[in-house]
Write a protein that holds these residues in place. Structure first.
Motif, PDB file in Angstrom:
ATOM      1  N   GLU A 348      43.450  40.077  62.999  1.00  0.00           N
ATOM      2  CA  GLU A 348      42.553  38.946  62.787  1.00  0.00           C
ATOM      3  C   GLU A 348      42.245  38.235  64.106  1.00  0.00           C
ATOM      4  N   ARG A 349      43.264  38.048  64.921  1.00  0.00           N
ATOM      5  CA  ARG A 349      43.032  37.393  66.210  1.00  0.00           C
ATOM      6  C   ARG A 349      42.044  38.190  67.047  1.00  0.00           C
ATOM      7  N   PHE A 350      42.196  39.526  67.037  1.00  0.00           N
ATOM      8  CA  PHE A 350      41.274  40.373  67.788  1.00  0.00           C
ATOM      9  C   PHE A 350      39.854  40.252  67.227  1.00  0.00           C
ATOM     10  N   CYS A 351      39.712  40.316  65.913  1.00  0.00           N
ATOM     11  CA  CYS A 351      38.382  40.283  65.289  1.00  0.00           C
ATOM     12  C   CYS A 351      37.690  38.941  65.520  1.00  0.00           C
ATOM     13  N   LEU A 352      38.441  37.850  65.415  1.00  0.00           N
ATOM     14  CA  LEU A 352      37.848  36.536  65.652  1.00  0.00           C
ATOM     15  C   LEU A 352      37.423  36.389  67.112  1.00  0.00           C
ATOM     16  N   GLY A 353      38.260  36.844  68.029  1.00  0.00           N
ATOM     17  CA  GLY A 353      37.900  36.765  69.441  1.00  0.00           C
ATOM     18  C   GLY A 353      36.697  37.636  69.764  1.00  0.00           C
ATOM     19  N   LEU A 354      36.640  38.825  69.184  1.00  0.00           N
ATOM     20  CA  LEU A 354      35.507  39.725  69.409  1.00  0.00           C
ATOM     21  C   LEU A 354      34.217  39.092  68.918  1.00  0.00           C
ATOM     22  N   LEU A 355      34.269  38.410  67.789  1.00  0.00           N
ATOM     23  CA  LEU A 355      33.082  37.750  67.255  1.00  0.00           C
ATOM     24  C   LEU A 355      32.688  36.546  68.098  1.00  0.00           C
ATOM     25  N   ASP A 356      33.656  35.702  68.415  1.00  0.00           N
ATOM     26  CA  ASP A 356      33.358  34.481  69.151  1.00  0.00           C
ATOM     27  C   ASP A 356      32.888  34.759  70.572  1.00  0.00           C
ATOM     28  N   GLU A 357      33.523  35.698  71.261  1.00  0.00           N
ATOM     29  CA  GLU A 357      33.217  35.930  72.667  1.00  0.00           C
ATOM     30  C   GLU A 357      32.130  36.975  72.893  1.00  0.00           C
ATOM     31  N   CYS A 358      31.997  37.925  71.955  1.00  0.00           N
ATOM     32  CA  CYS A 358      31.077  39.053  72.188  1.00  0.00           C
ATOM     33  C   CYS A 358      29.989  39.177  71.139  1.00  0.00           C
ATOM     34  N   GLY A 359      30.066  38.389  70.082  1.00  0.00           N
ATOM     35  CA  GLY A 359      29.049  38.465  69.048  1.00  0.00           C
ATOM     36  C   GLY A 359      29.090  39.756  68.244  1.00  0.00           C
ATOM     37  N   VAL A 360      30.272  40.338  68.080  1.00  0.00           N
ATOM     38  CA  VAL A 360      30.423  41.604  67.364  1.00  0.00           C
ATOM     39  C   VAL A 360      31.320  41.386  66.145  1.00  0.00           C
ATOM     40  N   ALA A 361      30.824  41.793  64.981  1.00  0.00           N
ATOM     41  CA  ALA A 361      31.576  41.633  63.732  1.00  0.00           C
ATOM     42  C   ALA A 361      32.143  42.970  63.286  1.00  0.00           C
ATOM     43  N   VAL A 362      33.439  42.998  63.005  1.00  0.00           N
ATOM     44  CA  VAL A 362      34.126  44.166  62.447  1.00  0.00           C
ATOM     45  C   VAL A 362      35.094  43.656  61.382  1.00  0.00           C
ATOM     46  N   HIS A 363      35.589  44.559  60.563  1.00  0.00           N
ATOM     47  CA  HIS A 363      36.577  44.184  59.559  1.00  0.00           C
ATOM     48  C   HIS A 363      37.978  44.555  60.023  1.00  0.00           C
ATOM     49  N   PRO A 364      38.950  43.665  59.839  1.00  0.00           N
ATOM     50  CA  PRO A 364      40.341  44.006  60.155  1.00  0.00           C
ATOM     51  C   PRO A 364      40.927  44.909  59.074  1.00  0.00           C
ATOM     52  N   GLY A 365      41.881  45.736  59.451  1.00  0.00           N
ATOM     53  CA  GLY A 365      42.481  46.672  58.518  1.00  0.00           C
ATOM     54  C   GLY A 365      43.169  46.027  57.338  1.00  0.00           C
ATOM     55  N   TYR A 366      43.683  44.791  57.500  1.00  0.00           N
ATOM     56  CA  TYR A 366      44.420  44.195  56.401  1.00  0.00           C
ATOM     57  C   TYR A 366      43.526  43.896  55.207  1.00  0.00           C
ATOM     58  N   PHE A 367      42.187  43.816  55.415  1.00  0.00           N
ATOM     59  CA  PHE A 367      41.275  43.677  54.287  1.00  0.00           C
ATOM     60  C   PHE A 367      41.463  44.835  53.295  1.00  0.00           C
ATOM     61  N   TYR A 368      41.898  45.982  53.801  1.00  0.00           N
ATOM     62  CA  TYR A 368      41.978  47.212  53.003  1.00  0.00           C
ATOM     63  C   TYR A 368      43.416  47.686  52.807  1.00  0.00           C
ATOM     64  N   ASP A 369      44.369  46.847  53.123  1.00  0.00           N
ATOM     65  CA  ASP A 369      45.792  47.151  52.885  1.00  0.00           C
ATOM     66  C   ASP A 369      46.322  48.312  53.710  1.00  0.00           C
ATOM     67  N   PHE A 370      45.936  48.377  54.990  1.00  0.00           N
ATOM     68  CA  PHE A 370      46.616  49.302  55.889  1.00  0.00           C
ATOM     69  C   PHE A 370      48.050  48.816  56.047  1.00  0.00           C
ATOM     70  N   ALA A 371      48.989  49.747  55.943  1.00  0.00           N
ATOM     71  CA  ALA A 371      50.395  49.358  55.839  1.00  0.00           C
ATOM     72  C   ALA A 371      50.977  48.881  57.166  1.00  0.00           C
ATOM     73  N   SER A 372      50.609  49.491  58.266  1.00  0.00           N
ATOM     74  CA  SER A 372      51.227  49.142  59.544  1.00  0.00           C
ATOM     75  C   SER A 372      50.260  49.444  60.676  1.00  0.00           C
ATOM     76  N   GLY A 373      50.518  48.832  61.821  1.00  0.00           N
ATOM     77  CA  GLY A 373      49.647  49.019  62.968  1.00  0.00           C
ATOM     78  C   GLY A 373      48.387  48.185  62.841  1.00  0.00           C
TER      79      GLY A 373
END
Length: 403
Positions: A348-373
């Motif tokens: 989430e920290r990576f995705c928020l920073g990517l959006l705020d600083e670079c204007g790029v939207a992606v989904h974090p893995g936890y939205f889809y229940d990736f178990a680790s990493g």
């Protein structure tokens, strides 16, 4: 947190709808970014109607100009002509399907609702893969079903964690959901894993629900990939698909389920499903009448989509070549790509920073229940210019922020 309201009113609502109504941080920031002056490169966009595809060749408007449009002859199974069109679709894929075992629904979500109501009493359990699409948990909630995850593990292809699968089974398990290709991993079930799952279903009297909505979009399927369960009658099986993905027409609400299995068991399921479907009669007549004309032209839709999917996947591989800490996992089919990340402090920290600083939207893995990493999920339907620019910014951001 739960929606604010007078406590005296809360007993009027069922516990099954006591969800959190707060907007997650990423969605709120994305909405704010899109309202601002700077461009946003949205790599999550997966609505084909918003991704620049031309569907004019389908002749959608003229398809409704036909006899019978204003007739109403309700059939809980759907119009026979439309069900026969479903059978022709599967015949072209090498599977023989009986139109008497094809039930039309307005969406695959409706099909899940029907199946859950058929199979489960309140508190019964259904197994679903993890990672997978978060909609399943809501479908389970509204049907008073308990959703239990079974793990998929990645070793170059995604495989079933058989021990974890067995541990997920209980005396209240009624069905297992299989998604092929999976959303978002893009993986098909391995043949040996499918045999293992069938064996468990036979031993315990479970049904298999196979969601194949992305089945027409195979990109790099392994030799042992199970591409479809259509025509499979070993255990009670429900195969789901529909127009939303096959024709990239989510606005034309038409989907279906195939009811398969040993004769008397499948017939009993059909009798009960007919009453459930007759209660709702959710499929509209005009779409059923136009269905055949659209299906005849589906290559006009699928060819440019496949070109987009393959082109964006190739661009992703080139962009990540030689990049430390970013790996594109194998995609066998579907509309999504998954990136595995190293050297970041959190998705989430990576995705928020990517959006705020670079204007790029992606989904974090936890939205889809990736178990680790740490993982990111990206839509391969993104228009190519936005895809290239967004990936370039993502790679640069990861290079600067990783440790």
């Amino acid at each position: 947190m739960v929606e604010s309201a007078d406590d005296s009113l809360m007993p009027r609502f069922a516990r099954r709808t006591a969800w959190s109504f707060g907007e997650n941080a990423l969605s709120a920031r994305l909405a704010a970014a899109k309202a601002g002056p700077a461009p946003v490169f949205d790599l999550t966009l997966s609505n084909p109607l918003k991704c620049g595809f031309d569907l004019s060749g389908l002749g959608v408007a003229s398809s409704f100009d036909r006899e019978g449009l204003l007739d109403y002859s309700p059939d809980p199974w759907g119009l026979l002509s439309a069900r026969e069109e479903v059978c022709r679709y599967y015949a072209a894929r090498g599977a023989a399907v009986d139109p008497r075992r094809v039930m039309l629904t307005a969406s695959t979500s409706d099909a899940y609702n029907y199946i859950f109501r058929l199979l489960c009493d309140p508190g019964d359990e259904v197994l679903a893969p993890a990672p997978s699409y978060p909609l399943f948990s809501f479908l389970a909630d509204v049907n008073d079903v308990v959703l239990r995850p079974y793990a998929l593990l990645y070793d170059g292809v995604w495989r079933l964690d058989r021990e974890a699968f067995k541990d997920s089974l209980s005396g209240r398990t009624k069905a297992v959901v299989v998604v092929g290709p999976n959303n978002p991993t893009g993986s098909f079930m391995r043949a040996a894993d499918m045999d293992f799952m069938r064996s468990a279903a036979r031993e315990r009297g479970l049904a298999i629900i196979c969601d194949e909505v992305f089945g027409d979009y195979a990109l790099d399927a392994a030799p042992d990939a199970v591409r479809s369960l259509a025509g499979d009658s070993d255990v009670l099986t429900f195969v789901l698909s529909g127009l939303s993905k096959i024709l990239a027409m989510p606005q034309m609400k038409l989907a279906w389920m195939l009811v398969q299995g040993e004769g008397t068991l499948a017939e009993a399921a059909c009798r009960r499903l007919e009453i459930i479907a007759d209660t709702f009669l959710s499929v509209n007549t005009p779409v059923q009448l136009a269905f055949g004309a659209w299906m005849e032209k589906r290559e006009l839709v699928q060819r440019p989509l496949m070109d987009r999917l393959r082109g964006n996947m190739d661009a992703l591989r080139r962009m990540l070549e030689g990049q430390w800490g970013l790996e594109a996992l194998r995609v066998e089919g579907g509309w999504y790509a998954v990136l595995r990340m190293e050297g970041v402090l959190g998705e989430e920290r990576f995705c928020l920073g990517l959006l705020d600083e670079c204007g790029v939207a992606v989904h974090p893995g936890y939205f889809y229940d990736f178990a680790s990493g740490a993982h990111l999920v990206l839509s391969l339907l993104t228009p190519p210019e936005a895809w290239t620019e967004g990936l370039s910014r993502l790679v640069d951001y990861h290079r600067r922020k990783s440790f």
